[in-house]
Scaffold this motif. Structure first.
Motif, short mmCIF file in Angstrom:
data_model
loop_
_atom_site.label_atom_id
_atom_site.label_comp_id
_atom_site.label_asym_id
_atom_site.label_seq_id
_atom_site.Cartn_x
_atom_site.Cartn_y
_atom_site.Cartn_z
N LEU A 42 2.05 -3.42 6.69
CA LEU A 42 3.33 -2.63 6.81
C LEU A 42 3.97 -3.03 5.73
CD1 LEU A 42 4.79 -5.53 8.78
CD2 LEU A 42 4.89 -3.20 9.80
N PHE A 43 3.01 -3.90 4.76
CA PHE A 43 4.03 -3.85 2.93
C PHE A 43 2.56 -3.48 2.11
CE2 PHE A 43 6.27 -7.46 5.20
CZ PHE A 43 6.79 -6.84 5.36
N GLY A 44 1.55 -3.63 2.28
CA GLY A 44 -0.15 -2.80 1.35
C GLY A 44 0.20 -1.65 1.38
N GLY A 45 0.43 -0.56 2.74
CA GLY A 45 0.72 0.75 3.08
C GLY A 45 -0.65 1.48 3.36
N PHE A 46 -1.15 0.51 3.71
CA PHE A 46 -2.41 0.48 4.62
C PHE A 46 -3.24 1.67 4.69
CE2 PHE A 46 -6.25 0.71 8.00
CZ PHE A 46 -7.19 -0.11 7.29
N PHE A 47 -2.34 2.51 6.16
CA PHE A 47 -2.52 4.79 6.17
C PHE A 47 -1.79 4.64 5.35
CE2 PHE A 47 -1.42 1.25 10.45
CZ PHE A 47 -2.52 1.41 10.58
N ARG A 49 -1.63 4.92 2.03
CA ARG A 49 -3.47 5.14 1.03
C ARG A 49 -4.16 6.15 1.20
NH1 ARG A 49 -4.07 0.06 -2.58
NH2 ARG A 49 -2.26 -0.98 -2.32
N ASP A 50 -4.00 6.48 2.99
CA ASP A 50 -5.32 7.68 3.46
C ASP A 50 -6.71 7.15 2.83
OD1 ASP A 50 -5.42 9.01 5.38
OD2 ASP A 50 -5.07 10.73 3.81
N GLN A 51 -6.67 6.15 2.54
CA GLN A 51 -8.31 5.97 2.30
C GLN A 51 -9.19 4.31 2.83
OE1 GLN A 51 -7.79 3.57 -2.19
NE2 GLN A 51 -6.93 5.08 -2.90
N ALA A 52 -10.06 5.12 2.92
CA ALA A 52 -10.67 3.60 4.04
C ALA A 52 -11.69 2.78 2.74
CB ALA A 52 -12.10 5.07 4.28
N SER A 53 -10.29 2.06 2.26
CA SER A 53 -10.56 0.79 1.99
C SER A 53 -10.01 -0.13 2.20
CB SER A 53 -10.03 0.90 0.01
OG SER A 53 -9.48 0.65 -0.17
N LEU A 54 -10.44 -1.93 1.77
CA LEU A 54 -9.05 -3.08 2.61
C LEU A 54 -8.95 -3.15 1.06
CD1 LEU A 54 -11.41 -4.80 4.82
CD2 LEU A 54 -9.58 -3.13 5.26
N MET A 55 -8.51 -2.50 0.13
CA MET A 55 -7.58 -3.09 -0.86
C MET A 55 -6.53 -3.66 -0.30
SD MET A 55 -8.52 -2.83 -3.73
CE MET A 55 -7.18 -2.27 -5.78
N ALA A 56 -5.88 -2.88 0.47
CA ALA A 56 -3.83 -2.90 0.81
C ALA A 56 -4.34 -4.85 1.23
CB ALA A 56 -3.89 -2.19 1.81
N PHE A 57 -5.63 -5.09 1.54
CA PHE A 57 -5.62 -6.36 2.56
C PHE A 57 -5.91 -7.54 1.31
CE2 PHE A 57 -8.92 -8.95 4.57
CZ PHE A 57 -8.51 -9.47 5.02
N PHE A 58 -7.11 -6.84 0.81
CA PHE A 58 -7.18 -8.15 -0.20
C PHE A 58 -5.94 -7.69 -1.46
CE2 PHE A 58 -11.53 -7.15 1.41
CZ PHE A 58 -12.23 -8.79 1.59
N MET A 59 -5.27 -7.46 -1.49
CA MET A 59 -4.80 -7.72 -2.75
C MET A 59 -3.13 -8.51 -2.69
SD MET A 59 -1.74 -3.88 -1.83
CE MET A 59 -0.22 -4.71 -3.30
N TRP A 60 -3.28 -9.04 -0.92
CA TRP A 60 -2.25 -10.04 -0.90
C TRP A 60 -2.87 -11.65 -1.03
CZ3 TRP A 60 1.92 -7.90 -1.66
CH2 TRP A 60 2.53 -6.90 -0.76
N HIS A 61 -4.15 -11.65 -1.33
CA HIS A 61 -4.68 -12.52 -1.25
C HIS A 61 -4.83 -14.28 -1.93
CE1 HIS A 61 -7.93 -11.52 1.86
NE2 HIS A 61 -7.44 -11.60 2.38
N PRO A 62 -4.72 -13.37 -3.27
CA PRO A 62 -3.89 -14.02 -4.85
C PRO A 62 -2.68 -15.05 -3.88
CG PRO A 62 -4.43 -12.45 -5.29
CD PRO A 62 -4.51 -12.65 -3.85
N TRP A 63 -1.63 -14.20 -3.92
CA TRP A 63 -0.74 -14.43 -2.97
C TRP A 63 -0.02 -15.54 -2.47
CZ3 TRP A 63 2.38 -14.10 -7.18
CH2 TRP A 63 2.12 -13.48 -8.08
N PHE A 64 -0.71 -15.06 -0.73
CA PHE A 64 -0.93 -15.87 0.72
C PHE A 64 -1.87 -17.44 -0.02
CE2 PHE A 64 -1.97 -12.54 3.22
CZ PHE A 64 -0.31 -11.77 3.13
#
Lengths: 248, 321
Positions: A42-47, A49-64
């Protein structure tokens, strides 16, 4: 005759059973997975980005982790002190270090398990495209290490008080420092004052800086050392705090 | 097995324990008595290695608790005050953990858990979570934990606290039986337990040992030791005491009760004439010659009175009964 390893294993096993005996573990895992999924898509812009990467997933981890890891770690020692079981634990034929390590490892394993359960994200990205799986593995490693660093800090604050809420807040604040020290604005602020070295120093102290490298797929020896030394330092301090309580 | 030398613990300026020395051999059950806050728990915490002493030495089975804690702790089973236990575990899980941390595994572990469960009557709650247990069961669960490895030394801080009278009786019996082969220290402020289970007792007050001996020896310190209680029919109380005061060894005569033509008096001997061999009682009996004696009883001495007179020295004079 028990080996050090046997003692640590017995403590860790007890701690893990403790997690799963109460709903806490399941609630935690569900919330963690919901947050990860939600923020990634929803917020990471996974789609977008149109990139095959998990940047949108890992970028939140320090905050979670900022909230979730202290929630897991806050009970480590404060609960022992509140129940009085610390008196049992520390009069058993084990050293305080074995107890600290056992408890820490159990919680760390629990966090790692929660993280492993995010594997559908990895499957998704592999289904949609062909990401660099080396980078993803590396990011997972960085994420686990970062969780460990937060957890060690939570263990330290947990040893300070028998009140879990106080332990939680203290460790959130401490972890927040470690996160904020790394955001670019802080560095810019110090740079604008002319203290470039101070800006560099605070940035070097931050988990963000070191986690970034892992996210880019680089395992730098210095980043490993950073996380391991935060863990080592915080656990050592846990031991010192516990000893000072006993000395009265 | 347990040797304590000049043990001291100061919390700030407060001297919780101040120069305590004693030793306990195998086959001995030492009762640890004292008012609340006398330093019993602090002493036990130092013996078990939970808190380090400010000064002095503790050794268990020849191992110094400060320098060589692990082998010393291996010998000890410990029931802390208030019997803490992990509330998020089941009884069997908790006992398995205790066994594992004591280095037991596989069959040995199963046997140890089984034995402890049997001794502490925990079968019915074995798979219940500790959180849901009543106080008595929780207490016995923690007690079971302390004996799981069949330790040579047992340190029990108020082992009968919170138990019902039947359970108290059982635990005392258990302590006494185990005391034949182990060195046991247990603290209590119930004096009858000293008689029921101890081979020796120490009274501790304000961090210092104020009395140390067998229950009989302690009792002999009482002014009741060797006193005679007499119930006579048909004689006035004043006449009885007047006559008894004529006996040389008599220190004091107290009229306990006078009703329905019967009078009950307690006759206390002078300190030098405690009359352990019954001489005093004979002298009283001779003085009472001619009266209709319904009862004549030689007192053994009362522990509660000794306890009070030792731990409350200022009120010694008022303590008569």
């Amino acid at each position: 005759m028990n080996s050090a390893f046997g003692n640590i294993k017995a403590i860790a096993k007890r701690e893990l059973t403790g997690y799963f005996a109460s709903p806490v573990a399941y609630v935690f895992i569900v919330i963690f997975l919901l947050l990860c999924g939600g923020f990634t898509f929803l917020f990471g812009g996974f789609f977008e980005r149109d990139q095959a990467s998990l940047m949108a997933f890992f970028m939140w981890h320090p905050w979670f982790y900022l909230f979730l890891v202290p929630a897991v770690g806050m009970r480590l020692w404060s609960e022992e002190r509140r129940l009085g079981t610390i008196e049992l634990l520390l009069t058993m034929p084990i050293t305080a270090w074995q107890a600290i390590a056992g408890k820490f490892l159990a919680s760390w394993m629990f966090l790692a398990l929660a993280l492993l359960l995010t594997f559908p994200v990895w499957i998704t990205v592999n289904y949609l495209g062909s990401p660099d799986n080396g980078v993803i593995v590396c990011s997972y490693l960085g994420s686990v290490l970062m969780a460990g660093a937060y957890l060690a800090i939570a263990s330290m604050t947990s040893a300070m008080t028998r009140n879990q809420v106080v332990a939680f807040i203290l460790s959130v604040v401490l972890c927040l420092f470690l996160v904020l020290a790394g955001i670019p604005r802080v560095k810019e602020f110090f740079d604008s004052l002319g203290f470039v070295w101070l800006g560099n120093l605070t940035a070097a102290m931050s988990v963000m800086t070191h986690f970034d490298a892992f996210q880019r797929g680089v395992i730098d020896f210095r980043d490993l050392i950073y996380f391991l030394s935060v863990i080592g330092f915080a656990l050592f301090t846990t031991g010192v705090i516990l000893r000072s309580h006993r000395s009265g | 097995m347990i040797k304590v030398e000049n043990l001291a613990k100061f919390f700030g300026t407060k001297r919780a324990v101040d120069g305590v020395s004693f030793s306990v051999a195998r086959g001995e059950v030492l009762g640890f008595l004292g008012p609340n806050g006398a330093g019993k728990s602090t002493t036990m915490r130092m013996i078990t290695g939970f808190i380090p002493p400010t000064a002095g030495k503790v050794s268990v089975g020849g191992y110094d608790m400060v320098e060589n804690p692990i082998p010393a702790k291996r010998l000890i089973g410990y029931l802390p005050e208030n019997a803490p236990a992990y509330t998020d575990m089941t009884v069997s899980g908790f006992l398995s953990f205790a066994a594992e941390i004591r280095g037991l595994s596989g069959d040995a572990k199963k046997k140890a858990v089984h034995r402890a469960v049997e001794m502490c009557f925990l079968e019915s709650v074995l798979h219940q979570s500790v959180e849901t247990l009543s106080k008595g069961y929780r207490h016995r669960t923690c007690f079971a934990q302390s004996i799981i490895h069949d330790p040579e030394v047992l340190i029990l801080d108020e082992p009968t606290d919170g138990l019902d009278p039947n359970q108290k009786h059982e635990v005392r019996g258990l302590i006494k039986r185990m005391g034949e082969k182990k060195a046991i220290i247990f603290s209590t402020h119930i004096l009858e337990e000293v008689d029921a289970a101890c081979s020796r007792a120490i009274i501790i007050d304000r961090g210092r040992i104020v009395a140390n001996g067998t229950p009989q020896e302690l009792r002999r310190k009482s002014e009741w030791a060797g006193a005679v209680t007499l119930r006579v029919k048909g004689v006035a109380g004043s006449a009885v005491s007047a006559k008894l005061y004529q006996v040389q060894a008599v220190n004091r005569v107290t009229v306990v009760e006078e009703k329905e033509g019967r009078v009950t008096v307690s006759v206390f001997p002078k300190p030098q004439a405690t009359g352990a061999n019954g001489e005093f009682a004979r002298a009283v009996g001779e003085a009472a010659h001619g009266w209709h004696i319904e009862q004549l009883q030689i007192e053994e001495g009362r522990l509660d009175e000794v306890f009070r007179s030792i731990t409350m020295p200022d009120t010694k004079q008022e303590v008569k009964k």
